[in-house]
Motif scaffolding. Sequence first.
Motif, PDB file in Angstrom:
ATOM      1  N   ASP A   1     -75.542 -21.847 -26.810  1.00 38.34           N
ATOM      2  CA  ASP A   1     -74.337 -21.627 -27.607  1.00 38.34           C
ATOM      3  C   ASP A   1     -73.290 -22.704 -27.355  1.00 38.34           C
ATOM      4  O   ASP A   1     -72.550 -23.079 -28.269  1.00 38.34           O
ATOM      5  CB  ASP A   1     -73.759 -20.243 -27.301  1.00 38.34           C
ATOM      6  N   TRP A   2     -73.203 -23.173 -26.120  1.00 36.67           N
ATOM      7  CA  TRP A   2     -72.252 -24.246 -25.818  1.00 36.67           C
ATOM      8  C   TRP A   2     -72.568 -25.495 -26.651  1.00 36.67           C
ATOM      9  O   TRP A   2     -71.676 -26.154 -27.170  1.00 36.67           O
ATOM     10  CB  TRP A   2     -72.286 -24.578 -24.335  1.00 36.67           C
ATOM     11  N   ILE A   3     -73.869 -25.791 -26.772  1.00 43.74           N
ATOM     12  CA  ILE A   3     -74.287 -26.982 -27.503  1.00 43.74           C
ATOM     13  C   ILE A   3     -74.110 -26.801 -29.013  1.00 43.74           C
ATOM     14  O   ILE A   3     -73.644 -27.708 -29.714  1.00 43.74           O
ATOM     15  CB  ILE A   3     -75.768 -27.308 -27.213  1.00 43.74           C
TER      16      ILE A   3
ATOM     17  N   TRP B   1     -87.226 -27.707 -29.903  1.00 43.88           N
ATOM     18  CA  TRP B   1     -85.923 -27.038 -30.005  1.00 43.88           C
ATOM     19  C   TRP B   1     -84.885 -28.001 -30.574  1.00 43.88           C
ATOM     20  O   TRP B   1     -84.102 -27.620 -31.441  1.00 43.88           O
ATOM     21  CB  TRP B   1     -85.497 -26.542 -28.628  1.00 43.88           C
ATOM     22  N   ILE B   2     -84.898 -29.244 -30.116  1.00 50.34           N
ATOM     23  CA  ILE B   2     -83.943 -30.247 -30.599  1.00 50.34           C
ATOM     24  C   ILE B   2     -84.097 -30.465 -32.096  1.00 50.34           C
ATOM     25  O   ILE B   2     -83.124 -30.491 -32.863  1.00 50.34           O
ATOM     26  CB  ILE B   2     -84.122 -31.579 -29.850  1.00 50.34           C
TER      27      ILE B   2
ATOM     28  N   LEU C   1     -88.343 -27.470 -20.398  1.00 50.46           N
ATOM     29  CA  LEU C   1     -89.366 -26.764 -21.166  1.00 50.46           C
ATOM     30  C   LEU C   1     -88.764 -25.801 -22.185  1.00 50.46           C
ATOM     31  O   LEU C   1     -89.394 -25.503 -23.208  1.00 50.46           O
ATOM     32  CB  LEU C   1     -90.296 -26.012 -20.217  1.00 50.46           C
ATOM     33  N   VAL C   2     -87.577 -25.308 -21.936  1.00 49.34           N
ATOM     34  CA  VAL C   2     -86.908 -24.429 -22.896  1.00 49.34           C
ATOM     35  C   VAL C   2     -86.273 -25.254 -24.014  1.00 49.34           C
ATOM     36  O   VAL C   2     -86.500 -25.029 -25.200  1.00 49.34           O
ATOM     37  CB  VAL C   2     -85.847 -23.554 -22.203  1.00 49.34           C
ATOM     38  N   PHE C   3     -85.459 -26.219 -23.611  1.00 51.79           N
ATOM     39  CA  PHE C   3     -84.758 -27.067 -24.575  1.00 51.79           C
ATOM     40  C   PHE C   3     -85.573 -28.354 -24.771  1.00 51.79           C
ATOM     41  O   PHE C   3     -85.156 -29.443 -24.393  1.00 51.79           O
ATOM     42  CB  PHE C   3     -83.345 -27.357 -24.080  1.00 51.79           C
ATOM     43  N   ASP C   4     -86.736 -28.177 -25.360  1.00 51.31           N
ATOM     44  CA  ASP C   4     -87.681 -29.277 -25.516  1.00 51.31           C
ATOM     45  C   ASP C   4     -87.498 -29.969 -26.865  1.00 51.31           C
ATOM     46  O   ASP C   4     -86.557 -29.683 -27.611  1.00 51.31           O
ATOM     47  CB  ASP C   4     -89.116 -28.779 -25.349  1.00 51.31           C
ATOM     48  N   GLU C   5     -88.412 -30.854 -27.191  1.00 52.84           N
ATOM     49  CA  GLU C   5     -88.316 -31.627 -28.421  1.00 52.84           C
ATOM     50  C   GLU C   5     -88.329 -30.732 -29.659  1.00 52.84           C
ATOM     51  O   GLU C   5     -87.598 -30.968 -30.623  1.00 52.84           O
ATOM     52  CB  GLU C   5     -89.467 -32.642 -28.483  1.00 52.84           C
TER      53      GLU C   5
ATOM     54  N   LYS D   1     -78.637 -35.692 -29.881  1.00 51.81           N
ATOM     55  CA  LYS D   1     -79.280 -37.011 -29.838  1.00 51.81           C
ATOM     56  C   LYS D   1     -79.198 -37.631 -28.453  1.00 51.81           C
ATOM     57  O   LYS D   1     -80.161 -38.246 -27.982  1.00 51.81           O
ATOM     58  CB  LYS D   1     -78.630 -37.932 -30.876  1.00 51.81           C
ATOM     59  N   LEU D   2     -78.050 -37.451 -27.792  1.00 54.27           N
ATOM     60  CA  LEU D   2     -77.923 -37.956 -26.420  1.00 54.27           C
ATOM     61  C   LEU D   2     -78.866 -37.212 -25.495  1.00 54.27           C
ATOM     62  O   LEU D   2     -79.554 -37.825 -24.666  1.00 54.27           O
ATOM     63  CB  LEU D   2     -76.479 -37.810 -25.938  1.00 54.27           C
ATOM     64  N   TYR D   3     -78.934 -35.898 -25.650  1.00 60.84           N
ATOM     65  CA  TYR D   3     -79.843 -35.109 -24.817  1.00 60.84           C
ATOM     66  C   TYR D   3     -81.292 -35.504 -25.080  1.00 60.84           C
ATOM     67  O   TYR D   3     -82.104 -35.618 -24.149  1.00 60.84           O
ATOM     68  CB  TYR D   3     -79.642 -33.614 -25.092  1.00 60.84           C
TER      69      TYR D   3
END
Length: 353
Positions: free
Chosen positions: A284-286, A348-349, A342-346, A298-300
């Motif tokens: 949610d922050w993101i 997800w992005i 592994l949660v916030f992976d490609e 994109k930075l992440y």
Amino acid sequence: MPIDAPTYVVRSADRHLYKALKLGQLCYILNSRQMGKSSLRVQIMKKLQAEGFVCSAIDISVIGNFQITLEQWYAGFAYLLVSGFNLLDKVNIRTWWRERELLSPVQRLSEFINEVLLTAITEKIIIFIDEIDSVLDLQFDSTAFFSIIRTCYNKRADSSDYQRLNFVLLGVATPSQLIQDKNRTPFNVGQAIQLKGFQVHEAQPLLQGLTKRVSNPQTLLKEVIGWTGGQPFLTQKVCKLICSSESPIPTNEEAVYVEELVRSHIIENWESLDQPEHLRTIRDWILNGKQRTVELLKLYQQILHQGQVVAVDSPEETELLMSGLVVKQGDYLQVNNRIYELVFDERWIEKYI
């Protein structure tokens, strides 16, 4: 964590904050959520109170910020001070506040500190102001509030009473987000306390529960931190999962056991398993209410692909750091831990870019 929690982990931040406050240094702890700021405050307050300090924790988020006026906010803060320092039987804050209505709310709060707080309490006083980032949502400029803190600090040069008064600011924000006026900010005279994840040698209290499960708890603890990167909330959560699990842990197969536990209870279907909420807080922050969501992602993504990128102190970096998703190691930014990777992976992005 409770004040007497046997699994509380003492970090370098504990020692730095305690030493700084003993020396009378104004301190601030600004970090991502669920890094143990509140637990640290509880432990340090207990230690200082045992030595004669008079401390109070003020959660300013309870004052509110939606449609609240400047006067209501300052009056609310004064009331929290009266309540927190048990002065309700010594001053009627409503009457006291109304009798000085010719003064601005800022002047009234300053007068309250001088006339009431420093008069009623003769010991050393420390005010812990929690959720300091809630001022970012106020409908008026909060610069004057930080100026009061800075003024109290400056008055130490001329008044022994103000030498007894100190503040600790805690929250999820950067100094520049909270106040940009370099002449009025308390942050350029304060001491920043850095909160980092648990190191294995620091996390020894967690072995108390793990020894009941295996004969080699140190190995198990290292595997846990290998997944969590020492992130306090996640580390405590994985240790709790291990202790509550009934499945046996084969000797010399600790790595396999921890991986299967983490994948099945945290990573897979993480949005439904995220109780108490942690991963969704980062999500949610993101994603929510941020103007730079695509830039952040994109930075992440770049950090995720390369393993690390050189830090350049951009606004996007600051947002990512405050989310807790990435950490700064030396001059580089990297993903905080394997679970986040592994949660916030490609995949997800790509859902949000």
